[in-house]
Design a protein around this motif. Sequence first.
Motif, PDB file in Angstrom:
ATOM      1  N   PHE A 389       0.832  -1.203   0.000  1.00  0.00           N
ATOM      2  CA  PHE A 389       0.000   0.000   0.000  1.00  0.00           C
ATOM      3  C   PHE A 389       0.867   1.253   0.000  1.00  0.00           C
ATOM      4  CE2 PHE A 389      -2.983   3.042   2.168  1.00  0.00           C
ATOM      5  CZ  PHE A 389      -3.926   3.074   1.158  1.00  0.00           C
ATOM      6  N   CYS A 390       1.919   1.254   0.794  1.00  0.00           N
ATOM      7  CA  CYS A 390       2.788   2.428   0.858  1.00  0.00           C
ATOM      8  C   CYS A 390       3.491   2.639  -0.479  1.00  0.00           C
ATOM      9  CB  CYS A 390       3.793   2.295   2.000  1.00  0.00           C
ATOM     10  SG  CYS A 390       3.006   2.485   3.617  1.00  0.00           S
ATOM     11  N   ALA A 391       3.890   1.548  -1.144  1.00  0.00           N
ATOM     12  CA  ALA A 391       4.523   1.670  -2.459  1.00  0.00           C
ATOM     13  C   ALA A 391       3.539   2.274  -3.469  1.00  0.00           C
ATOM     14  CB  ALA A 391       5.015   0.301  -2.927  1.00  0.00           C
ATOM     15  N   LEU A 392       2.302   1.801  -3.387  1.00  0.00           N
ATOM     16  CA  LEU A 392       1.265   2.340  -4.278  1.00  0.00           C
ATOM     17  C   LEU A 392       1.017   3.824  -4.019  1.00  0.00           C
ATOM     18  CD1 LEU A 392      -1.500  -0.419  -4.333  1.00  0.00           C
ATOM     19  CD2 LEU A 392      -0.509   0.678  -6.351  1.00  0.00           C
ATOM     20  N   LEU A 393       0.932   4.178  -2.749  1.00  0.00           N
ATOM     21  CA  LEU A 393       0.698   5.584  -2.377  1.00  0.00           C
ATOM     22  C   LEU A 393       1.817   6.454  -2.938  1.00  0.00           C
ATOM     23  CD1 LEU A 393      -0.431   5.577   1.386  1.00  0.00           C
ATOM     24  CD2 LEU A 393      -1.853   5.979  -0.633  1.00  0.00           C
ATOM     25  N   GLU A 394       3.052   5.996  -2.732  1.00  0.00           N
ATOM     26  CA  GLU A 394       4.210   6.755  -3.173  1.00  0.00           C
ATOM     27  C   GLU A 394       4.194   6.942  -4.694  1.00  0.00           C
ATOM     28  OE1 GLU A 394       6.457   8.190  -1.095  1.00  0.00           O
ATOM     29  OE2 GLU A 394       7.072   9.125  -2.986  1.00  0.00           O
ATOM     30  N   SER A 402       1.706  13.563   1.727  1.00  0.00           N
ATOM     31  CA  SER A 402       2.908  13.214   2.465  1.00  0.00           C
ATOM     32  C   SER A 402       2.524  12.172   3.515  1.00  0.00           C
ATOM     33  CB  SER A 402       3.509  14.452   3.129  1.00  0.00           C
ATOM     34  OG  SER A 402       2.640  14.925   4.130  1.00  0.00           O
ATOM     35  N   PHE A 403       3.432  11.221   3.714  1.00  0.00           N
ATOM     36  CA  PHE A 403       3.186  10.192   4.733  1.00  0.00           C
ATOM     37  C   PHE A 403       4.511   9.536   5.075  1.00  0.00           C
ATOM     38  CE2 PHE A 403       3.807   6.129   2.540  1.00  0.00           C
ATOM     39  CZ  PHE A 403       3.855   6.533   1.206  1.00  0.00           C
ATOM     40  N   LYS A 404       4.515   8.825   6.184  1.00  0.00           N
ATOM     41  CA  LYS A 404       5.689   8.082   6.621  1.00  0.00           C
ATOM     42  C   LYS A 404       5.240   6.634   6.732  1.00  0.00           C
ATOM     43  CE  LYS A 404       9.024   8.532  10.396  1.00  0.00           C
ATOM     44  NZ  LYS A 404       8.901   7.104  10.700  1.00  0.00           N
ATOM     45  N   VAL A 405       6.081   5.715   6.241  1.00  0.00           N
ATOM     46  CA  VAL A 405       5.714   4.298   6.370  1.00  0.00           C
ATOM     47  C   VAL A 405       5.647   3.960   7.860  1.00  0.00           C
ATOM     48  CG1 VAL A 405       6.396   1.920   5.867  1.00  0.00           C
ATOM     49  CG2 VAL A 405       6.873   3.731   4.211  1.00  0.00           C
ATOM     50  N   PRO A 406       4.486   3.482   8.347  1.00  0.00           N
ATOM     51  CA  PRO A 406       4.375   3.230   9.790  1.00  0.00           C
ATOM     52  C   PRO A 406       5.140   1.960  10.196  1.00  0.00           C
ATOM     53  CG  PRO A 406       2.358   2.560   8.688  1.00  0.00           C
ATOM     54  CD  PRO A 406       3.241   3.171   7.626  1.00  0.00           C
ATOM     55  N   ASP A 407       5.759   2.001  11.382  1.00  0.00           N
ATOM     56  CA  ASP A 407       6.459   0.823  11.909  1.00  0.00           C
ATOM     57  C   ASP A 407       5.507  -0.316  12.225  1.00  0.00           C
ATOM     58  OD1 ASP A 407       8.881   2.026  11.830  1.00  0.00           O
ATOM     59  OD2 ASP A 407       8.924   2.578  13.954  1.00  0.00           O
ATOM     60  N   TRP A 413      -0.902   7.254   8.186  1.00  0.00           N
ATOM     61  CA  TRP A 413      -1.387   8.629   8.379  1.00  0.00           C
ATOM     62  C   TRP A 413      -0.981   9.428   7.142  1.00  0.00           C
ATOM     63  CZ3 TRP A 413      -4.597  11.884  10.353  1.00  0.00           C
ATOM     64  CH2 TRP A 413      -4.284  13.236  10.537  1.00  0.00           C
ATOM     65  N   VAL A 414      -1.983   9.819   6.357  1.00  0.00           N
ATOM     66  CA  VAL A 414      -1.733  10.464   5.066  1.00  0.00           C
ATOM     67  C   VAL A 414      -2.234  11.903   5.115  1.00  0.00           C
ATOM     68  CG1 VAL A 414      -2.276  10.433   2.603  1.00  0.00           C
ATOM     69  CG2 VAL A 414      -1.947   8.281   3.835  1.00  0.00           C
ATOM     70  N   GLN A 415      -1.352  12.846   4.793  1.00  0.00           N
ATOM     71  CA  GLN A 415      -1.791  14.247   4.733  1.00  0.00           C
ATOM     72  C   GLN A 415      -1.745  14.727   3.287  1.00  0.00           C
ATOM     73  OE1 GLN A 415       0.796  15.534   8.135  1.00  0.00           O
ATOM     74  NE2 GLN A 415      -1.014  16.782   8.642  1.00  0.00           N
ATOM     75  N   PHE A 416      -2.805  15.363   2.864  1.00  0.00           N
ATOM     76  CA  PHE A 416      -2.875  15.871   1.501  1.00  0.00           C
ATOM     77  C   PHE A 416      -2.277  17.267   1.452  1.00  0.00           C
ATOM     78  CE2 PHE A 416      -5.645  12.354   1.380  1.00  0.00           C
ATOM     79  CZ  PHE A 416      -5.693  11.938   0.071  1.00  0.00           C
ATOM     80  N   THR A 417      -1.697  17.604   0.309  1.00  0.00           N
ATOM     81  CA  THR A 417      -1.133  18.950   0.166  1.00  0.00           C
ATOM     82  C   THR A 417      -2.260  19.958   0.327  1.00  0.00           C
ATOM     83  OG1 THR A 417      -1.433  18.781  -2.209  1.00  0.00           O
ATOM     84  CG2 THR A 417       0.743  18.250  -1.356  1.00  0.00           C
ATOM     85  N   ARG A 418      -1.874  21.130   0.752  1.00  0.00           N
ATOM     86  CA  ARG A 418      -2.862  22.145   1.105  1.00  0.00           C
ATOM     87  C   ARG A 418      -3.852  22.456  -0.012  1.00  0.00           C
ATOM     88  NH1 ARG A 418      -2.404  23.385   6.755  1.00  0.00           N
ATOM     89  NH2 ARG A 418      -0.860  21.784   7.084  1.00  0.00           N
ATOM     90  N   LYS A 419      -3.386  22.391  -1.247  1.00  0.00           N
ATOM     91  CA  LYS A 419      -4.257  22.877  -2.323  1.00  0.00           C
ATOM     92  C   LYS A 419      -5.441  21.934  -2.626  1.00  0.00           C
ATOM     93  CE  LYS A 419      -1.278  21.088  -5.972  1.00  0.00           C
ATOM     94  NZ  LYS A 419      -0.268  21.335  -6.950  1.00  0.00           N
ATOM     95  N   VAL A 420      -5.346  20.686  -2.156  1.00  0.00           N
ATOM     96  CA  VAL A 420      -6.486  19.780  -2.365  1.00  0.00           C
ATOM     97  C   VAL A 420      -7.193  19.549  -1.040  1.00  0.00           C
ATOM     98  CG1 VAL A 420      -7.112  17.858  -3.837  1.00  0.00           C
ATOM     99  CG2 VAL A 420      -4.708  18.498  -3.606  1.00  0.00           C
ATOM    100  N   LYS A 421      -8.433  19.962  -0.970  1.00  0.00           N
ATOM    101  CA  LYS A 421      -9.156  19.830   0.293  1.00  0.00           C
ATOM    102  C   LYS A 421      -9.704  18.423   0.464  1.00  0.00           C
ATOM    103  CE  LYS A 421     -11.043  23.556   2.850  1.00  0.00           C
ATOM    104  NZ  LYS A 421     -12.181  24.451   3.092  1.00  0.00           N
ATOM    105  N   LEU A 422      -9.402  17.817   1.618  1.00  0.00           N
ATOM    106  CA  LEU A 422      -9.816  16.439   1.874  1.00  0.00           C
ATOM    107  C   LEU A 422     -11.331  16.282   1.845  1.00  0.00           C
ATOM    108  CD1 LEU A 422      -9.046  13.616   2.465  1.00  0.00           C
ATOM    109  CD2 LEU A 422      -8.496  14.236   4.806  1.00  0.00           C
ATOM    110  N   SER A 423     -12.039  17.297   2.335  1.00  0.00           N
ATOM    111  CA  SER A 423     -13.498  17.190   2.337  1.00  0.00           C
ATOM    112  C   SER A 423     -14.031  17.082   0.910  1.00  0.00           C
ATOM    113  CB  SER A 423     -14.111  18.385   3.065  1.00  0.00           C
ATOM    114  OG  SER A 423     -13.663  19.585   2.467  1.00  0.00           O
TER     115      SER A 423
END
Lengths: 478, 478
Positions: A389-394, A402-407, A413-423
Amino acid sequence: MLDVMLLQIDRSASPAVYEQLANGLIKLIRNGVLKPGTKLPSIRQMAAALDIHPRTVVAAYEEMSAQDWIYSKPRSGMVVSENLPDLKPRTFRSTLPAVLQKPAAKEQDPHRKYKYVINDGFPDHRIAPVEQLLKLQRQAFYDDDAERYSMYTDVRGSVRLRNVLSGHLSNSRGIVMTPDMLLLTRGAQMAIYVAAAALIKPGDEVLVGDPGYRLATAVFEQLGARITYIPVDTEGIDVDLIEKACRRKFRLLYIVPHHHHPTTVTLSAARRMKLLSLIRKYKFYTIEDDYDYEFHYTHRPILPLASAEHEGHVLYIGSITKNLAASMRLGYLVAGDAFIHRAAAIKKLMDLRGDLLFEEALAAMFEDGTMHRHIRKSLKLYQERRDLFCALLERELGEYISFKVPDGGMAVWVQFTRKVKLSVIAEKAAAAGLKMSDGSSYDAAGKQLNGLRMGFAAMNEREMKKVVAILRKILESS
Amino acid sequence: MLDVMLLQIDRSASPAVYEQLANGLIKLIRNGVLKPGTKLPSIRQMAAALDIHPRTVVAAYEEMSAQDWIYSKPRSGMVVSENLPDLKPRTFRSTLPAVLQKPAAKEQDPHRKYKYVINDGFPDHRIAPVEQLLKLQRQAFYDDDAERYSMYTDVRGSVRLRNVLSGHLSNSRGIVMTPDMLLLTRGAQMAIYVAAAALIKPGDEVLVGDPGYRLATAVFEQLGARITYIPVDTEGIDVDLIEKACRRKFRLLYIVPHHHHPTTVTLSAARRMKLLSLIRKYKFYTIEDDYDYEFHYTHRPILPLASAEHEGHVLYIGSITKNLAASMRLGYLVAGDAFIHRAAAIKKLMDLRGDLLFEEALAAMFEDGTMHRHIRKSLKLYQERRDLFCALLERELGEYISFKVPDGGMAVWVQFTRKVKLSVIAEKAAAAGLKMSDGSSYDAAGKQLNGLRMGFAAMNEREMKKVVAILRKILESS
């Protein structure tokens, strides 16, 4: 004389006609339309007016007089009881809007239309040993004992499950414990509630992480606590700030040291050590919510605070749900036996007894090794899924997120860049058959985190690819 | 240098040897025995001292350094991390008594020794449609939808069950309602808790019956309410005293109008009418706990307060548990949709989600008529059992007890004559293999009621005779 038009009889409806008649008349008495002392129509009159059989009227009158609404007065027939309070006639306006006055307008289940779902980090129920669990539940049911003595069952939960579970927690987490230090609950959420309710008085200060697990904070608020937010960074919660707070004697600290919710950060060893020394020095209570312990991929999970010396101040909470399926809810609280006693008394006020059959079945599955095998199997599968999943996301969404591969754990935990609103994304995703969070539940403080947890454990490769493709399409056209 | 005797390795125990070693060392670091900067024994030394394979030591050291407890220092080997807070050495005295320091002394289930039981008034699980229920639960599990969207499930409970249940409540109880006026809970107890938590602030006055249902009173006390006891006599709760209390604006009234707990008294029609008029006039909230509605033997059950006009002030609580088996817990709260919304938010804090599979299975059983058939069947059987049990009580124990044949429900309220203490009887009964209450839970106020509820529904003829014979023998020799 009664206007029989006030009575509505529907021969095809479910309550018997005599019941409908009795109900209708009782309503008229209650409403004040039929006043105490009023003579009811005779059996013959009523039957003729409503075009029903006289015996039906007899049954209705008998029913009503058994209930003391009417009585038989010599030479007058049936009369509305006089020893009822004289009610003023009520208006027929109901507090319900007119549309609700018809029986049960049906709700639609809003989820049936979605083909894919991104959850918060739940296991894949398709690999859970459900057949066995149901078989064992059935056995537990026919084993008379569990059922027959249920009224007298220990409120802490099945003795058998507490026995095997305390062994499992000792072995897997190094927690020195006995079954009387264990309270079983309907899920980790209930464990949080009862532990907090046993501690918090209105006005008490409670420290929580920021960002943090919204539904824990909501529990403390419901109990009247004042909330202090302690920032969470890449090493976990800021322990230096907790140390500062110690000077003013707060009541409770709530932490998620493994795979923090929502960010999946793990508390660093240095902070963990320092926190333990603070707990011992200042003797404040700490709820250690370790909902995800079993799922650590890089190496063996770090031992919980509860396994170290804490002089009874760490209240350890875990979940079996995360090992099985979202619908199979079982959580637990580990604490000193005196605290468990107090927490159990509170738990009983909201949940008299747990699901005994489920608990007995689960105990059997721990005893025969099924649970251990299942945990090992899911650990391996979920690690593969995390990597995929992380490879696909990347690869597919890298430029938008932006995200960090969780241990560990079952979500990224995935954060979208500011210009695209998650809602906006969530809304478009819903239209494309994908149910996902709009991020608001992870961002109670309104900090524009623009992020969500993406549970990967319950998606197979095909589903992941589809989900990521839907998101990519939305993002490209945004 | 480290004294390896501090490390206990057990080859036969469940965590792998390398994990035991790592855990042991981590504990020593935490305890302050191994201080930051301390050099650990070399791999060869450690392996020799503990008589284990060098590779096992390597694995343990790798594990620990991955967790940041130790690091590899050039030309020194493994060293305890320096960036951990300098802990003062702790004593080895644990807060746990010595006996608890061994892993998991097992508890014994105290109930396995009893052959008979008198419960509080529970259904006979042996006649419940359990096979069908489990089959349907399995189906619901494999119907992907219920499980997959569980994170997004409506906190009020299964849409499908709320749809059929609101229809059932409309038809059977005359409550005009829609599914959005319904909140499903783990049992009636949870419905009481959430309804009360949505209303009560510390210091609020709550009126309850005396005698009354202890676990409801305990909920109000837990929430900080002041309790006022209103006497319950042979016509139910004293409504004139409630009217007096209205002058000072109390917050909440809790009543059990059908088959009052514990005494099984039903509120008379006159008092019911008067109470409704008080509710409309003074607009106080009333929790109507109608746990036993379906089981009325003399005539059709009297309609609940909630079926009359009450302008949203009656919060109606019921239970499906009483229709199935004690272990199958489902309760519900009926109220205005705005109140349900508030109560649901509180429910979520203690129970994220209900048992979806159980709720879906139950919905199917309402839809196909199974539940209605089961209710009719149990009603008939329990009426026979009530008659038989009351006749036995009268004939065999008449001189030692007083009771009134209940109009409905699943229990008889039995009071023993003053000269025989119920606590003594319960103790002797336990020795004879019969589990029964010592009455203390029915007599929270300590009024020497010397009574208990004797559930008859779950006993067949043979069991009843046996139970009564045991009691007779005890009483004759007292």
